[in-house]
Design a protein around this motif. Structure first.
Motif, short mmCIF file in Angstrom:
data_model
loop_
_atom_site.label_atom_id
_atom_site.label_comp_id
_atom_site.label_asym_id
_atom_site.label_seq_id
_atom_site.Cartn_x
_atom_site.Cartn_y
_atom_site.Cartn_z
N GLY A 81 -1.84 5.81 -2.75
CA GLY A 81 -3.12 5.08 -2.93
C GLY A 81 -2.97 3.95 -3.59
N LYS A 128 -5.60 1.63 -7.45
CA LYS A 128 -5.70 3.02 -7.10
C LYS A 128 -6.88 3.14 -6.12
CE LYS A 128 -2.79 6.08 -8.54
NZ LYS A 128 -2.29 7.20 -9.32
N SER A 129 -6.60 3.45 -4.93
CA SER A 129 -7.77 3.89 -4.10
C SER A 129 -7.14 4.84 -2.95
CB SER A 129 -8.46 2.62 -3.63
OG SER A 129 -9.54 2.91 -2.57
N ILE A 130 -7.99 5.76 -2.50
CA ILE A 130 -7.78 6.41 -1.40
C ILE A 130 -8.43 5.95 -0.27
CG2 ILE A 130 -7.83 8.86 -0.21
CD1 ILE A 130 -6.71 9.59 -2.72
N THR A 131 -9.47 5.31 -0.53
CA THR A 131 -10.46 4.75 0.88
C THR A 131 -10.24 3.31 1.06
OG1 THR A 131 -12.30 4.66 -0.54
CG2 THR A 131 -11.84 6.87 0.68
N ASN A 136 0.98 -1.38 -0.06
CA ASN A 136 0.08 0.07 -0.05
C ASN A 136 0.93 1.33 0.09
OD1 ASN A 136 -2.05 1.81 0.17
ND2 ASN A 136 -2.88 0.98 2.30
N GLU A 173 -2.57 0.06 -4.28
CA GLU A 173 -2.65 -1.11 -3.52
C GLU A 173 -2.12 -2.32 -4.57
OE1 GLU A 173 -6.54 0.43 -1.17
OE2 GLU A 173 -6.59 -1.25 -2.14
#
Length: 110
Positions: free
Chosen positions: A21, A36-39, A17, A23
């Motif tokens: 963002g 790709k993710s922020i949350t 991670n 993963e």
């Protein structure tokens, strides 16, 4: 940066991670999922066990103590991390909005 490693028999699952963002899930050194993710995101992949493909799911997200992970193998929870309550998050947001409104009112009255 490496978040965690899961050893299941001969299968090695590594979870990465980044601060930006990204993963990444690696199975035995090979990337099997990347998002790709922020949350947080859900990663689906399969592993081989006893000559059969077994579905796996890793859900990354955020909890009270930072990044949390849930790992399911064959729809059975192997790792289930506690997450912070949405009610607590909602309360904190409302508190910050209220403080902001009070500060604006106080600033414009003087």
């Amino acid at each position: 940066m490496k978040f965690s490693t899961i050893q299941l028999g001969t299968n090695k699952i590594e979870i990465f991670n980044s601060y930006l963002g990204r993963e990444t899930i690696r199975l035995n050194g090979e990337t099997v999922s990347e998002k790709k993710s922020i949350t947080g995101a859900t990663h689906l992949f399969t592993i081989m066990e006893e000559d059969r493909k077994v579905p796996c799911k890793i859900i990354l997200g955020y909890g009270a103590n930072g990044v949390v992970m849930d790992f399911y193998k064959d729809n059975i929870a192997i790792i289930k991390s506690p997450r912070s309550s949405s009610l607590i998050l909602l309360f904190m947001i409302l508190l910050f909005i209220t403080i902001g409104v009070i500060m604006q009112m106080a600033y414009h009255n003087y």
